[in-house]
Motif scaffolding. Structure first.
Motif, PDB file in Angstrom:
ATOM      1  N   GLN A 145      20.805 -80.035 -39.914  1.00 34.40           N
ATOM      2  CA  GLN A 145      20.195 -81.065 -39.073  1.00 34.40           C
ATOM      3  C   GLN A 145      20.443 -80.781 -37.587  1.00 34.40           C
ATOM      4  OE1 GLN A 145      22.249 -84.379 -40.879  1.00 34.40           O
ATOM      5  NE2 GLN A 145      20.451 -84.987 -42.078  1.00 34.40           N
ATOM      6  N   PHE A 146      21.625 -80.277 -37.282  1.00 35.16           N
ATOM      7  CA  PHE A 146      21.941 -79.910 -35.900  1.00 35.16           C
ATOM      8  C   PHE A 146      20.954 -78.867 -35.394  1.00 35.16           C
ATOM      9  CE2 PHE A 146      23.901 -76.963 -32.929  1.00 35.16           C
ATOM     10  CZ  PHE A 146      24.453 -77.797 -31.972  1.00 35.16           C
ATOM     11  N   TRP A 147      20.730 -77.828 -36.195  1.00 32.70           N
ATOM     12  CA  TRP A 147      19.815 -76.773 -35.751  1.00 32.70           C
ATOM     13  C   TRP A 147      18.388 -77.280 -35.639  1.00 32.70           C
ATOM     14  CZ3 TRP A 147      21.859 -73.323 -33.107  1.00 32.70           C
ATOM     15  CH2 TRP A 147      23.088 -72.746 -33.444  1.00 32.70           C
ATOM     16  N   GLN A 148      17.980 -78.184 -36.514  1.00 32.30           N
ATOM     17  CA  GLN A 148      16.649 -78.763 -36.400  1.00 32.30           C
ATOM     18  C   GLN A 148      16.505 -79.507 -35.079  1.00 32.30           C
ATOM     19  OE1 GLN A 148      14.061 -78.267 -38.227  1.00 32.30           O
ATOM     20  NE2 GLN A 148      12.682 -79.772 -37.298  1.00 32.30           N
ATOM     21  N   LYS A 149      17.536 -80.260 -34.712  1.00 32.77           N
ATOM     22  CA  LYS A 149      17.526 -80.971 -33.426  1.00 32.77           C
ATOM     23  C   LYS A 149      17.465 -79.972 -32.277  1.00 32.77           C
ATOM     24  CE  LYS A 149      18.069 -85.408 -34.493  1.00 32.77           C
ATOM     25  NZ  LYS A 149      17.274 -86.524 -33.934  1.00 32.77           N
ATOM     26  N   TYR A 150      18.271 -78.939 -32.357  1.00 28.49           N
ATOM     27  CA  TYR A 150      18.303 -77.957 -31.271  1.00 28.49           C
ATOM     28  C   TYR A 150      16.928 -77.311 -31.071  1.00 28.49           C
ATOM     29  CZ  TYR A 150      18.920 -73.584 -28.812  1.00 28.49           C
ATOM     30  OH  TYR A 150      18.756 -72.555 -27.928  1.00 28.49           O
ATOM     31  N   PHE A 151      16.335 -76.817 -32.135  1.00 30.46           N
ATOM     32  CA  PHE A 151      15.104 -76.046 -32.012  1.00 30.46           C
ATOM     33  C   PHE A 151      13.887 -76.909 -31.683  1.00 30.46           C
ATOM     34  CE2 PHE A 151      17.505 -72.814 -34.513  1.00 30.46           C
ATOM     35  CZ  PHE A 151      17.373 -71.767 -33.617  1.00 30.46           C
ATOM     36  N   SER A 153      14.190 -79.607 -29.490  1.00 32.27           N
ATOM     37  CA  SER A 153      14.557 -80.444 -28.343  1.00 32.27           C
ATOM     38  C   SER A 153      14.013 -79.932 -27.017  1.00 32.27           C
ATOM     39  CB  SER A 153      16.090 -80.564 -28.249  1.00 32.27           C
ATOM     40  OG  SER A 153      16.680 -79.298 -28.054  1.00 32.27           O
ATOM     41  N   GLY A 154      13.414 -78.741 -26.992  1.00 31.76           N
ATOM     42  CA  GLY A 154      12.848 -78.219 -25.753  1.00 31.76           C
ATOM     43  C   GLY A 154      13.893 -78.056 -24.671  1.00 31.76           C
ATOM     44  N   ASP A 155      13.571 -78.546 -23.482  1.00 34.04           N
ATOM     45  CA  ASP A 155      14.481 -78.408 -22.353  1.00 34.04           C
ATOM     46  C   ASP A 155      15.789 -79.174 -22.552  1.00 34.04           C
ATOM     47  OD1 ASP A 155      12.655 -76.797 -21.087  1.00 34.04           O
ATOM     48  OD2 ASP A 155      11.830 -78.392 -19.836  1.00 34.04           O
ATOM     49  N   ALA A 156      15.796 -80.124 -23.474  1.00 31.70           N
ATOM     50  CA  ALA A 156      16.997 -80.918 -23.718  1.00 31.70           C
ATOM     51  C   ALA A 156      18.034 -80.175 -24.546  1.00 31.70           C
ATOM     52  CB  ALA A 156      16.630 -82.226 -24.413  1.00 31.70           C
ATOM     53  N   CYS A 157      17.764 -78.915 -24.888  1.00 28.86           N
ATOM     54  CA  CYS A 157      18.696 -78.177 -25.752  1.00 28.86           C
ATOM     55  C   CYS A 157      20.048 -77.941 -25.085  1.00 28.86           C
ATOM     56  CB  CYS A 157      18.087 -76.853 -26.199  1.00 28.86           C
ATOM     57  SG  CYS A 157      17.850 -75.651 -24.873  1.00 28.86           S
ATOM     58  N   THR A 158      20.121 -78.077 -23.751  1.00 30.65           N
ATOM     59  CA  THR A 158      21.405 -77.920 -23.060  1.00 30.65           C
ATOM     60  C   THR A 158      22.469 -78.809 -23.682  1.00 30.65           C
ATOM     61  OG1 THR A 158      20.315 -77.359 -20.983  1.00 30.65           O
ATOM     62  CG2 THR A 158      22.582 -78.126 -20.820  1.00 30.65           C
ATOM     63  N   TYR A 159      22.089 -80.011 -24.065  1.00 29.88           N
ATOM     64  CA  TYR A 159      23.025 -80.960 -24.686  1.00 29.88           C
ATOM     65  C   TYR A 159      23.723 -80.354 -25.895  1.00 29.88           C
ATOM     66  CZ  TYR A 159      24.327 -85.117 -27.492  1.00 29.88           C
ATOM     67  OH  TYR A 159      24.976 -86.039 -28.256  1.00 29.88           O
ATOM     68  N   TYR A 160      23.004 -79.584 -26.677  1.00 31.25           N
ATOM     69  CA  TYR A 160      23.558 -79.033 -27.910  1.00 31.25           C
ATOM     70  C   TYR A 160      24.341 -77.740 -27.678  1.00 31.25           C
ATOM     71  CZ  TYR A 160      20.379 -82.400 -29.975  1.00 31.25           C
ATOM     72  OH  TYR A 160      19.737 -83.577 -30.301  1.00 31.25           O
ATOM     73  N   VAL A 161      24.087 -77.043 -26.574  1.00 34.18           N
ATOM     74  CA  VAL A 161      24.615 -75.692 -26.388  1.00 34.18           C
ATOM     75  C   VAL A 161      25.913 -75.639 -25.598  1.00 34.18           C
ATOM     76  CG1 VAL A 161      24.161 -73.457 -25.301  1.00 34.18           C
ATOM     77  CG2 VAL A 161      22.364 -74.597 -26.600  1.00 34.18           C
ATOM     78  N   VAL A 162      25.957 -76.314 -24.456  1.00 39.28           N
ATOM     79  CA  VAL A 162      27.033 -76.064 -23.498  1.00 39.28           C
ATOM     80  C   VAL A 162      28.413 -76.413 -24.061  1.00 39.28           C
ATOM     81  CG1 VAL A 162      25.613 -76.261 -21.437  1.00 39.28           C
ATOM     82  CG2 VAL A 162      26.622 -78.330 -22.444  1.00 39.28           C
ATOM     83  N   ALA A 163      29.434 -75.741 -23.538  1.00 36.98           N
ATOM     84  CA  ALA A 163      30.805 -75.945 -24.014  1.00 36.98           C
ATOM     85  C   ALA A 163      31.399 -77.254 -23.532  1.00 36.98           C
ATOM     86  CB  ALA A 163      31.687 -74.778 -23.551  1.00 36.98           C
ATOM     87  N   TRP A 164      30.953 -77.754 -22.368  1.00 36.38           N
ATOM     88  CA  TRP A 164      31.713 -78.772 -21.655  1.00 36.38           C
ATOM     89  C   TRP A 164      31.398 -80.211 -22.013  1.00 36.38           C
ATOM     90  CZ3 TRP A 164      27.457 -80.782 -19.462  1.00 36.38           C
ATOM     91  CH2 TRP A 164      26.486 -79.932 -18.916  1.00 36.38           C
ATOM     92  N   ASN A 165      30.475 -80.484 -22.888  1.00 38.83           N
ATOM     93  CA  ASN A 165      30.223 -81.878 -23.276  1.00 38.83           C
ATOM     94  C   ASN A 165      30.649 -82.126 -24.716  1.00 38.83           C
ATOM     95  OD1 ASN A 165      28.158 -80.433 -24.565  1.00 38.83           O
ATOM     96  ND2 ASN A 165      26.745 -82.156 -24.481  1.00 38.83           N
ATOM     97  N   LYS A 166      31.730 -81.503 -25.130  1.00 42.19           N
ATOM     98  CA  LYS A 166      32.118 -81.552 -26.531  1.00 42.19           C
ATOM     99  C   LYS A 166      33.638 -81.703 -26.700  1.00 42.19           C
ATOM    100  CE  LYS A 166      28.213 -78.634 -27.932  1.00 42.19           C
ATOM    101  NZ  LYS A 166      27.566 -78.636 -26.607  1.00 42.19           N
TER     102      LYS A 166
END
Length: 322
Positions: A145-151, A153-166
């Motif tokens: 489900q995480f990967w479905q959200k990532y792929f 999400s378009g430009d919003a994918c930063t939320y799923y990728v970056v190290a610093w919001n986790k």
């Protein structure tokens, strides 16, 4: 109470460092280990780090030769002792309740990683107009489900990728480290982190103040101009192929090939860069051959052979096929 290790790489940020460290030291959740990694900063940052360590017993300082963001994070990972780990970039800030709310979500859901949202600000900590869309839904996701959200999400994918919001379970980093010397280091590591997870909790709380300033790593141009992008796409190809998602793997591989085909984008002025480019092109051929073996599709073997011959030959094949 669980301890949270907060790792803060520090390099040429003397204007922002005090506000950053104050935002971490002032968290409503106080059982923290705060690790300031001075990455050979040439300004007053080393002295500022030492001054903070004298004021707060929870703060440790590592002084190391300059090696880049990944190497600095890795130095912190090598010494941290927390049950959970968070990263904060030294020109950014946390909201006072961020770590408490993230840990509460972790304990309520059993998540391996908790994501919290962020607020984009300018260099003076003022919210940027038009760059902070309406908050996302709160949800707990499985890795698929995480990967479905990532792929999607378009430009919003930063939320799923970056190290610093986790907030991460510390055990996720038992054998993992960031790729030293690479841009987009978060991208290289993400699939390997997610592969260890059972649950990922996503919060809409804007707990991180992300400063967008000139000279930061994130402001250094189009990612397509750097070989690192093709390299992490190839790494993702291998990860998705290994878990049986060959359709996704082929899509990622084609993205890597398309990027490499734009050869004029890259700085190939040195033998080392030229070798990196050739290695990435060969890796595309190897990846298509691997997918052919996994899927039994003979057409993929043809693609692999053409890529091994040359990227222009492969492009000519695609043009003729179209």
């Amino acid at each position: 109470m669980p301890k949270i290790s907060v790792i803060i790489p520090v390099y040429k940020v003397e204007r922002y460092l005090d506000a950053c460290v104050a935002s971490v030291a002032g968290q409503t959740y106080a059982d923290l280990e705060i690790i300031l990694v001075d990455d050979g900063s040439p300004d007053n940052c080393p002295a500022l780090c030492d001054a903070w360590a004298k004021k707060d017993a929870r703060i440790k300082v590592i002084h190391r030769p300059n090696g880049g963001l990944s190497a600095a994070r890795n130095s912190g990972l090598d010494v941290c002792t927390g049950d959970f780990i968070a990263f904060v970039d030294s020109d950014d800030q946390l909201e006072p309740q961020t770590l408490e709310r993230a840990l509460t979500a972790q304990q309520n859901t059993g998540a391996d990683i908790v994501l919290f949202d962020y607020l984009c600000t300018d260099e003076n900590d003022r919210p940027l107009q038009g760059q902070n869309p309406v908050g996302r839904p709160e949800e707990t996701l499985t890795p698929p489900q995480f990967w479905q959200k990532y792929f999607t999400s378009g430009d919003a994918c930063t939320y799923y990728v970056v190290a610093w919001n986790k907030l991460y379970k510390g055990g996720l980093f038992r054998t993992l480290r960031y790729a030293a010397g690479k841009r987009y280091e978060d991208m290289f590591l993400l699939p390997h982190l997610v592969a260890q997870c059972e649950k990922i909790a996503c919060l809409n709380f804007r707990g991180y103040r992300y400063a967008q300033r000139a000279g930061s790593i994130m402001s250094q141009g189009d990612p397509r101009n750097y070989l690192d992008r093709s390299e992490y796409l190839l790494d993702w190809t291998a990860c998705f192929a290994a878990k049986g998602d060959t359709l996704r793997a082929e899509g990622l591989l084609n993205d890597a090939i398309e990027n490499l085909a734009e050869k004029d984008r890259f700085d190939l002025s040195t033998p080392a860069q030229q070798q990196r480019y050739r290695t990435a092109c060969r890796a595309c051929a190897d990846a298509y051959r691997d997918l052919a073996h996994r899927t039994g599709q003979r057409s993929m073997l043809l693609r692999a052979a053409l890529l091994r011959l040359s990227l222009p030959a492969y492009q000519a094949f695609l043009k003729h096929k179209a």
